[in-house]
Write a protein that holds these residues in place. Sequence first.
Motif, PDB file in Angstrom:
ATOM      1  N   LYS A 161      46.543   1.507   0.619  1.00  0.00           N
ATOM      2  CA  LYS A 161      46.129   0.158   1.007  1.00  0.00           C
ATOM      3  C   LYS A 161      47.353  -0.668   1.410  1.00  0.00           C
ATOM      4  N   GLY A 162      48.400  -0.624   0.588  1.00  0.00           N
ATOM      5  CA  GLY A 162      49.602  -1.378   0.903  1.00  0.00           C
ATOM      6  C   GLY A 162      50.209  -0.939   2.222  1.00  0.00           C
ATOM      7  N   TYR A 163      50.193   0.363   2.471  1.00  0.00           N
ATOM      8  CA  TYR A 163      50.726   0.880   3.735  1.00  0.00           C
ATOM      9  C   TYR A 163      49.914   0.355   4.915  1.00  0.00           C
ATOM     10  N   LEU A 164      48.590   0.423   4.802  1.00  0.00           N
ATOM     11  CA  LEU A 164      47.731  -0.037   5.892  1.00  0.00           C
ATOM     12  C   LEU A 164      47.900  -1.531   6.137  1.00  0.00           C
ATOM     13  N   GLU A 165      48.020  -2.291   5.073  1.00  0.00           N
ATOM     14  CA  GLU A 165      48.222  -3.733   5.222  1.00  0.00           C
ATOM     15  C   GLU A 165      49.538  -4.017   5.942  1.00  0.00           C
ATOM     16  N   LYS A 166      50.570  -3.268   5.601  1.00  0.00           N
ATOM     17  CA  LYS A 166      51.867  -3.484   6.245  1.00  0.00           C
ATOM     18  C   LYS A 166      51.800  -3.085   7.710  1.00  0.00           C
ATOM     19  N   LEU A 167      51.165  -1.961   7.990  1.00  0.00           N
ATOM     20  CA  LEU A 167      51.042  -1.504   9.375  1.00  0.00           C
ATOM     21  C   LEU A 167      50.233  -2.497  10.198  1.00  0.00           C
ATOM     22  N   ARG A 168      49.119  -2.953   9.647  1.00  0.00           N
ATOM     23  CA  ARG A 168      48.297  -3.927  10.371  1.00  0.00           C
ATOM     24  C   ARG A 168      49.077  -5.234  10.556  1.00  0.00           C
ATOM     25  N   GLY A 169      49.872  -5.595   9.557  1.00  0.00           N
ATOM     26  CA  GLY A 169      50.688  -6.794   9.672  1.00  0.00           C
ATOM     27  C   GLY A 169      51.712  -6.679  10.790  1.00  0.00           C
ATOM     28  N   LYS A 170      52.330  -5.498  10.920  1.00  0.00           N
ATOM     29  CA  LYS A 170      53.311  -5.293  11.987  1.00  0.00           C
ATOM     30  C   LYS A 170      52.636  -5.383  13.356  1.00  0.00           C
ATOM     31  N   ILE A 171      51.421  -4.860  13.456  1.00  0.00           N
ATOM     32  CA  ILE A 171      50.687  -4.938  14.720  1.00  0.00           C
ATOM     33  C   ILE A 171      50.308  -6.390  15.014  1.00  0.00           C
ATOM     34  N   THR A 172      49.966  -7.140  13.979  1.00  0.00           N
ATOM     35  CA  THR A 172      49.674  -8.566  14.150  1.00  0.00           C
ATOM     36  C   THR A 172      50.900  -9.306  14.658  1.00  0.00           C
ATOM     37  N   ASP A 173      52.083  -8.934  14.146  1.00  0.00           N
ATOM     38  CA  ASP A 173      53.322  -9.555  14.611  1.00  0.00           C
ATOM     39  C   ASP A 173      53.575  -9.254  16.090  1.00  0.00           C
ATOM     40  N   ILE A 174      53.134  -8.073  16.537  1.00  0.00           N
ATOM     41  CA  ILE A 174      53.333  -7.687  17.935  1.00  0.00           C
ATOM     42  C   ILE A 174      52.476  -8.550  18.861  1.00  0.00           C
ATOM     43  N   PHE A 175      51.284  -8.933  18.383  1.00  0.00           N
ATOM     44  CA  PHE A 175      50.353  -9.695  19.210  1.00  0.00           C
ATOM     45  C   PHE A 175      50.054 -11.046  18.550  1.00  0.00           C
ATOM     46  N   PRO A 176      51.063 -11.925  18.418  1.00  0.00           N
ATOM     47  CA  PRO A 176      50.863 -13.192  17.706  1.00  0.00           C
ATOM     48  C   PRO A 176      49.844 -14.113  18.374  1.00  0.00           C
ATOM     49  N   ASN A 177      49.668 -13.956  19.682  1.00  0.00           N
ATOM     50  CA  ASN A 177      48.746 -14.841  20.410  1.00  0.00           C
ATOM     51  C   ASN A 177      47.368 -14.216  20.599  1.00  0.00           C
ATOM     52  N   ASP A 178      47.171 -13.039  20.029  1.00  0.00           N
ATOM     53  CA  ASP A 178      45.878 -12.373  20.189  1.00  0.00           C
ATOM     54  C   ASP A 178      45.468 -11.729  18.873  1.00  0.00           C
ATOM     55  N   PRO A 179      45.164 -12.559  17.856  1.00  0.00           N
ATOM     56  CA  PRO A 179      44.835 -12.013  16.531  1.00  0.00           C
ATOM     57  C   PRO A 179      43.607 -11.104  16.538  1.00  0.00           C
ATOM     58  N   GLU A 180      42.680 -11.355  17.444  1.00  0.00           N
ATOM     59  CA  GLU A 180      41.481 -10.508  17.502  1.00  0.00           C
ATOM     60  C   GLU A 180      41.849  -9.095  17.951  1.00  0.00           C
ATOM     61  N   HIS A 181      42.745  -9.027  18.935  1.00  0.00           N
ATOM     62  CA  HIS A 181      43.213  -7.716  19.404  1.00  0.00           C
ATOM     63  C   HIS A 181      43.945  -6.983  18.282  1.00  0.00           C
ATOM     64  N   ALA A 182      44.811  -7.702  17.554  1.00  0.00           N
ATOM     65  CA  ALA A 182      45.558  -7.082  16.456  1.00  0.00           C
ATOM     66  C   ALA A 182      44.613  -6.577  15.374  1.00  0.00           C
ATOM     67  N   LYS A 183      43.582  -7.360  15.091  1.00  0.00           N
ATOM     68  CA  LYS A 183      42.624  -6.982  14.050  1.00  0.00           C
ATOM     69  C   LYS A 183      41.818  -5.761  14.462  1.00  0.00           C
ATOM     70  N   ASN A 184      41.495  -5.656  15.753  1.00  0.00           N
ATOM     71  CA  ASN A 184      40.641  -4.578  16.238  1.00  0.00           C
ATOM     72  C   ASN A 184      41.414  -3.395  16.797  1.00  0.00           C
ATOM     73  N   PHE A 185      42.753  -3.471  16.755  1.00  0.00           N
ATOM     74  CA  PHE A 185      43.529  -2.317  17.212  1.00  0.00           C
ATOM     75  C   PHE A 185      43.089  -1.100  16.395  1.00  0.00           C
ATOM     76  N   PRO A 186      42.585  -0.043  17.066  1.00  0.00           N
ATOM     77  CA  PRO A 186      41.969   1.065  16.333  1.00  0.00           C
ATOM     78  C   PRO A 186      42.947   1.811  15.418  1.00  0.00           C
ATOM     79  N   ILE A 187      42.626   1.834  14.140  1.00  0.00           N
ATOM     80  CA  ILE A 187      43.337   2.655  13.157  1.00  0.00           C
ATOM     81  C   ILE A 187      42.276   3.395  12.347  1.00  0.00           C
ATOM     82  N   VAL A 188      42.280   4.713  12.419  1.00  0.00           N
ATOM     83  CA  VAL A 188      41.380   5.511  11.601  1.00  0.00           C
ATOM     84  C   VAL A 188      42.214   6.387  10.682  1.00  0.00           C
ATOM     85  N   VAL A 189      41.702   6.642   9.501  1.00  0.00           N
ATOM     86  CA  VAL A 189      42.464   7.376   8.495  1.00  0.00           C
ATOM     87  C   VAL A 189      41.810   8.720   8.197  1.00  0.00           C
TER      88      VAL A 189
END
Length: 985
Positions: A357-385
Amino acid sequence: MMEDASPAQIAGNSAHTHATYRIQLTPNKHGKPGTTFARIIEQLDYLKALGISTLYLSPPFEAREGSEHGYDGIDPTKIREALGGENGLRALSQECRKRGLSMMIDWVPNHLAADPKNKFMEDVFEWGEESEHAKFFLINWEKEKADGKLIVPTLGAQIGELVYDPLEDGTYQLKLHYDKETGKLLIQYWDNYYPISPDCYEDLLGQDPDGQGSAFDKVSSGKMLRPFAQFQKNPGNSHESHKKAAENLYSGLKDEYKGNDAFRNRIDGLLAHYNSKEGRNDFLALHDRQNYRLTEWHFGETDINYKRFFNIKDLITLCQENPEVFDYTHSTLLKLIKEDVIQGLRLDHVDGLADPKGYLEKLRGKITDIFPNDPEHAKNFPIVVEKILEGEEKLKQDWPAQGTTGYEALNIVQGLFLDRKSESALTNAYQDFTGDRRSFGEILAVTKKDTLAQTLRSEISDLATLAERVAKDSAMTRDFSNDMLRVAASLIVCEFDVYRTYADRDGSLDDEDKERIQEALTRAKSQSNTATYGKAIDFIGDILLGKPPSEKNHSRNPEQAQKDKADFRWKFQQLCAPLMAIAKENTAYYLYARLRSLNEVGGDPGTFGTSTRAFHAFNTHQAAHHPLGLTTLQTHDTKLGPLTRAIINAITHTPEDYDTLVEGWKNDNAKYRTEKGPSPVDELTIYQTIIGALPLDITDNTDDRIDGFRDRMKEFTLKAIRESKATTNWINNDPAYEKSCLDFVDHLLKKGSRNTFLLELLNFRDTILPVALQSDISQTVLQIASPGVPDIYQGIEQPTHRQSLVDPDNRRPVDFGLSADKLREWTQTPPSRTELAKDPRNGDLFLHTLWRALQVRAENPELFTKGDYTPLVEGKHLGTRNGSEVIAFERRRGQDSAIVVAPVIRGKDAAKIGEGLSLKGIFNDNAALSVDLKDGTELENTLTGDTYTIKDGALPLARLLEKSSVPAILMEKKRGWIKDTPEPS
């Protein structure tokens, strides 16, 4: 020229990811073309035409030379040059974008190859615990007998044999080597080179073994070189200064070797001495001074002091919970995401991480940092485990991932297509044939204990040592011995019925995991024989549950105790997952042969099939919680291909005939068995696998293609008997037993008209084939139309690849041109479904159905990725007495809807399937499906083009199934089913 699709059109639009296609990357090898980035570009038009939205690549990062799978990475910051490098990957991404395709990659956060070619490991070999990369890995430098060294179990024999016993040519397998390109001295073992510690250079180069002077005496620029040659570690100096001094030393040596004949001769003389019979004692002494200790590979089970991936000593676990490690290993990955080269991630074996969980949160956070002006895109960036869910287990809702890679969907869907009424008959047949009356659960309990005591005994030993350290902190627990704690921990870990729990660093757990731990503790205590073990179990249970110490428990060092407890929890959880995987998937699955189609990743061979109600409940949950998780019928990890499983499942429709047949084979083939084997379980495994995997284009016992299949079956058999570990295994082979099994397969599959066994098997296979082919098509349409994103594995369009065996068989090269030619032909001249159905075994009917189903999904992405899910039939048999039924559901989003209907033929109805897979006469003539549509609504079966009219709020099922013979995806006729279909190149 097509315009490039924007990031928002591709990755930002979650509906765009409506179907993935997995391709296994392989480098060119021995002059044969591999599957490189450039070669995949050639297939993109075909994939687009097929209806794929997302190209899904196996790991593309730098891996061991020659790796055919990419999971043995050596540098996660570089794209693999043998595949085309980063430029090649970017070119592939650009070509995908031109066609409106996105690209997802398989990312391996868990491990790297424990290989000197891995630059991080090379640094650890060279500098030991002082290396700045030592913190990249889970290494126990304090482990008993390790003496502060890294244990490297890689040798083919004990080191004394390799040091002192020469080869036939008088040379030695272990020797000293000088690399003139780097200036380094190395220990060479075949193709592996391990660096010599810089501490050793002064002694090595100052030696004068034959009175000809030391290497230093031959240095022309001694004034410059000697300070580096006299390098000594100084505790007061930084590691950076040590490394700088060593780099200067290597550079000086390289220059001297290149331009100084006298120096070069002395280096060559040094090598000659250490690699001679007379220098062997000196060589061993040199080895013993290194920061590593090379040992025989067998000893990896006991002496290894780094965390492996599962029980694979060649893979070392990364510490992704360390921010520095995370940032470094993810630097290139995040750059590729930021620059829109990749638009989705599949995470390999998430349970191997300390804190998923901590790893996924950090990874999703890094992707959110990449797209600061598009939080919906960052949230929906496909990650499957990649996460295997056991039984009723569900993916954690607070994990920021779209879903799993789909093993649970595979088992739910395929479980529909066997006759559950045959469970008792097939259980009896299995027990009578093998003499083994144990349930799968009983076998699994044994394999867990054996795996822990043998394969993972190093890991359980380390866990007990850590528990002992916690226990000794308090007078209330210090009497627990290491042995007590090892037994207690073993009892607990064996009682988990899921892969693991997910306590964070502070010990926080959700209620579900608390309950699982408590249940495991209760079962463990019921297994222990003494009160002492019971108390030790309670002690460990308190740590796992994160309970604070009691008032009586006076800790001498509370801060250290809390750290040790946190370490214990994480190590315990990281042990649970490989224990389950090794004991179940890699062992018990090969010891239980009641119905091998059920022995699939994520499945439970003890559960005989799926009810319609369970299928709908699963899909309802997926639609609500993981509409963008993957669904699959085959991956690179599956044990059998979907058609292989479908044919084996078809055995359940005629269990009596199967029982009679295998009992007859047992007697008839006794002449091919030896005193060694095969065992009854292995023999039955061989029979079932041949039934399921014998290529459909082999129709008689004289076909030349039998030879190729025999080779594949022998490779499978060898893997199966070693995985079971009953008589032979990967570490301690039993050559006589292995030969008996392989010879047995040779006899069974000997080409020729006199082979009555093969003739009988072909006749039986052909008898059950119609229902298997119908099931194969139905399960594929259910996969595509159900909630989730269908993942199509490479080559699954062709029968030979749907009939695959376990890896590496399922990684065979695919001739994409075969399917591309068909699509091109059908695009220009739509085929007659009646004609396609005349020979369903050639694969054309399946390919056509797959193509059209994917096209429907591609033309209605919002409907299938975001639409509601409503069951339309639940448990009704619609007039058939033999258990056959119809799976039917509706997908609806706003005004758009699709009705999906898939027949499931069971029992005696299987024999009624007619030519062209006709189902005429199986279902009641009056069978109808109630639907929430207006009378007069005209529906088109988008898979066949047939139309149906709603009357009295019902759809005439009997007519639909009789006419179509295969599943249906019905939509309002005015919508049509396809637009602007691109032609495959």
